[in-house]
Design a protein around this motif. Sequence first.
Motif, mmCIF file in Angstrom:
data_model
loop_
_atom_site.group_PDB
_atom_site.id
_atom_site.type_symbol
_atom_site.label_atom_id
_atom_site.label_comp_id
_atom_site.label_asym_id
_atom_site.label_seq_id
_atom_site.Cartn_x
_atom_site.Cartn_y
_atom_site.Cartn_z
ATOM 1 N N VAL A 1 35.584 21.236 17.109
ATOM 2 C CA VAL A 1 35.268 22.056 18.285
ATOM 3 C C VAL A 1 34.675 21.197 19.404
ATOM 4 O O VAL A 1 35.143 21.226 20.543
ATOM 5 C CB VAL A 1 34.262 23.173 17.893
ATOM 6 C CG1 VAL A 1 33.714 23.880 19.135
ATOM 7 C CG2 VAL A 1 34.932 24.163 16.951
ATOM 8 N N HIS A 2 33.638 20.430 19.061
ATOM 9 C CA HIS A 2 32.858 19.772 20.117
ATOM 10 C C HIS A 2 33.451 18.452 20.592
ATOM 11 O O HIS A 2 33.280 18.097 21.751
ATOM 12 C CB HIS A 2 31.408 19.600 19.654
ATOM 13 C CG HIS A 2 30.724 20.923 19.534
ATOM 14 N ND1 HIS A 2 30.018 21.497 20.560
ATOM 15 C CD2 HIS A 2 30.703 21.819 18.512
ATOM 16 C CE1 HIS A 2 29.571 22.684 20.172
ATOM 17 N NE2 HIS A 2 29.980 22.902 18.926
ATOM 18 N N HIS A 3 34.126 17.739 19.717
ATOM 19 C CA HIS A 3 34.663 16.442 20.148
ATOM 20 C C HIS A 3 36.129 16.496 20.536
ATOM 21 O O HIS A 3 36.535 15.841 21.482
ATOM 22 C CB HIS A 3 34.466 15.385 19.044
ATOM 23 C CG HIS A 3 33.024 15.208 18.717
ATOM 24 N ND1 HIS A 3 32.560 15.014 17.457
ATOM 25 C CD2 HIS A 3 31.933 15.253 19.515
ATOM 26 C CE1 HIS A 3 31.243 14.930 17.478
ATOM 27 N NE2 HIS A 3 30.837 15.079 18.723
ATOM 28 N N ALA A 4 36.906 17.293 19.804
ATOM 29 C CA ALA A 4 38.338 17.288 20.091
ATOM 30 C C ALA A 4 38.735 18.407 21.062
ATOM 31 O O ALA A 4 39.408 18.161 22.064
ATOM 32 C CB ALA A 4 39.118 17.416 18.791
ATOM 33 N N LEU A 5 38.307 19.646 20.767
ATOM 34 C CA LEU A 5 38.833 20.780 21.533
ATOM 35 C C LEU A 5 38.115 21.022 22.863
ATOM 36 O O LEU A 5 38.758 21.314 23.870
ATOM 37 C CB LEU A 5 38.759 22.059 20.679
ATOM 38 C CG LEU A 5 39.638 22.051 19.418
ATOM 39 C CD1 LEU A 5 39.401 23.309 18.588
ATOM 40 C CD2 LEU A 5 41.105 21.965 19.794
ATOM 41 N N ALA A 6 36.787 20.916 22.851
ATOM 42 C CA ALA A 6 36.015 21.332 24.040
ATOM 43 C C ALA A 6 36.559 20.727 25.350
ATOM 44 O O ALA A 6 36.793 21.478 26.316
ATOM 45 C CB ALA A 6 34.538 21.009 23.848
ATOM 46 N N PRO A 7 36.820 19.415 25.436
ATOM 47 C CA PRO A 7 37.302 18.892 26.722
ATOM 48 C C PRO A 7 38.681 19.403 27.126
ATOM 49 O O PRO A 7 39.009 19.438 28.304
ATOM 50 C CB PRO A 7 37.353 17.370 26.482
ATOM 51 C CG PRO A 7 36.552 17.125 25.256
ATOM 52 C CD PRO A 7 36.650 18.362 24.437
ATOM 53 N N ASP A 8 39.499 19.817 26.143
ATOM 54 C CA ASP A 8 40.850 20.288 26.458
ATOM 55 C C ASP A 8 40.888 21.776 26.814
ATOM 56 O O ASP A 8 41.917 22.289 27.225
ATOM 57 C CB ASP A 8 41.790 20.059 25.258
ATOM 58 C CG ASP A 8 42.108 18.576 25.068
ATOM 59 O OD1 ASP A 8 41.720 17.783 25.939
ATOM 60 O OD2 ASP A 8 42.720 18.231 24.044
ATOM 61 N N TYR A 9 39.794 22.462 26.559
ATOM 62 C CA TYR A 9 39.735 23.906 26.849
ATOM 63 C C TYR A 9 38.506 24.167 27.722
ATOM 64 O O TYR A 9 37.511 24.750 27.276
ATOM 65 C CB TYR A 9 39.642 24.720 25.554
ATOM 66 C CG TYR A 9 40.868 24.607 24.677
ATOM 67 C CD1 TYR A 9 41.869 25.582 24.724
ATOM 68 C CD2 TYR A 9 41.037 23.530 23.812
ATOM 69 C CE1 TYR A 9 43.004 25.472 23.926
ATOM 70 C CE2 TYR A 9 42.167 23.419 23.014
ATOM 71 C CZ TYR A 9 43.143 24.392 23.072
ATOM 72 O OH TYR A 9 44.260 24.281 22.284
ATOM 73 N N PRO A 10 38.572 23.726 28.988
ATOM 74 C CA PRO A 10 37.364 23.800 29.838
ATOM 75 C C PRO A 10 36.888 25.227 30.087
ATOM 76 O O PRO A 10 35.744 25.429 30.502
ATOM 77 C CB PRO A 10 37.803 23.104 31.128
ATOM 78 C CG PRO A 10 39.289 23.065 31.083
ATOM 79 C CD PRO A 10 39.715 23.129 29.671
#
Length: 457
Positions: free
Chosen positions: A221-230
């Motif tokens: 969630v925090h390292h992979a997805l968060a930046p791609d789902y602003p």
Amino acid sequence: MGKLLKAGLAAGGTVAAARLLRRAFRSEPRYAPWEKPPYRDFPNKVLIAGGGFAGYTVARDLCELTRDREDVGVMVISRENFLTFWPMVPEVIANDIDAQNIAQPLRRSLIRAGASFRRAEVESVDFDRRCVRAGGQEFPYDHLVLALGGQPNFFGIPGVEEHSLTMKGLSDAMRIRNRMIERFEEATLARGDVPDSRLTFVIIGGGATGVETAAQLHSLVHHALAPDYPNINPHRVRIILIEAADEILQELDPALRRVARAKLVERRIEVLTKTAAQEVTGDRVILNNGDVIRSENVIWTAGGRPNAKLRDLDLPLTKLDGVIVDRYLRVQDRENVWALGDCAAIPGRDGKYVPPTAQAATQEGHVLARNILAAIDGAGELEEFEYRPLGQLVELGANFAVNEVMGVKFSGLLAALFWRAVYLTKLKSPQNRLRVVLDWVLHAFYRPATTQIRGLG
Ligand SMILES: Cc1cc2nc3c(=O)[nH]c(=O)nc-3n(C[C@H](O)[C@H](O)[C@H](O)COP(=O)(O)OP(=O)(O)OC[C@H]3O[C@@H](n4cnc5c(N)ncnc54)[C@H](O)[C@@H]3O)c2cc1C
């Protein structure tokens, strides 16, 4: 032109050097494929059902011990044509490791060692005629090894089996990963207007697998997805770990348990101990204290049991369906039948059964290979199996682990590096080892991809 020539020479030199190195380190296969006698022609046929840690170790050791003999044939029958390297399976969730890289090709390794391999599902055993039925075919044996592993145990809790994801395979880890990505896609499409239950993940079971799964989900969630789902606040995702006992990681020293718990809490993973799931439905988990957690994503890691297939095989079983064996790993009342690994109930010196771990299964495999050979030769005493636990290593994401090795307890980044070094050496295939190292090195510099291959989860 000169530069081009230099580059060409350098590339050619590298390829030649790599080939020489490969030749130097490669052991010769026991038989060229066309020379290998059929398994059925060997006077002593050892049939191994299950190609996991236990079955694979017996097969490899037996081939090694009989390398100069022509009287012992070994065949492994397994449902998949790869060996799942379980300790690294949770890392597939955060995509720190590509699933393919910890699915070690069984066929190649066994064929090179001189064994035969069939990918098939074991259906039944005829102990009188000494043959196993698998994939619609009959396979004769003189010695049969049962190494069929385990499966999740849902303890009859209503709704768990129907509504939860399990962690008993590579495809399960990919399903869990895909579920999280799916939730992010849905929430983005709805501009965040989704019920909280969609973004709440409950992991039932605070043993090593549950703790590692929670840590990997957090990392995803925090390292992979968060930046791609602003558009999604990653802190809306709740990860809740529930454990019926007083503390998580019961198998570890209390000080390490506390360190692990503090680390999870620091990452906002909610840890509920002395809490058990009483019922699971499509959108909630009902707890034994009457509380309800609204969640549409439940992951079950709370228990395992021997493979239920064993019930169909007319074997002496414990109440929990473990095959009853003696300390030499011989199955009670069945001549020339042996069992080991997660499917067997192996008595330990302390009066308890040996725990179902990869560590134990591998140690059992070494002893069993020697015992089968002693039985074939009718020479020498059989060896009693004695489990020697080497320690417990639990990874909480890429840069933190809690380890207990031969009484020494340590945690943190160093422990995480130790975790990686140990398990890397335990991967059987050199190619898989290299690929896993490359995965780790790459992800030290780049964020893992967040692609979702649909169809799973
Ligand atoms: C997520 C996870 C993480 C783990 N991490 C660790 C760890 O870090 N350290 C540790 O020591 N232990 C760990 N374990 C436990 C460890 O994986 C098992 O104890 C170990 O794999 C047992 O070996 P086995 O050969 O008995 O079973 P398995 O490795 O499960 O192998 C059983 C084999 O039998 C095959 N099979 C099953 N049914 C049939 C059938 N009907 N016909 C043909 N083939 C069949 C399966 O395909 C499989 O190849 C972990 C377990 C899980 C689930």
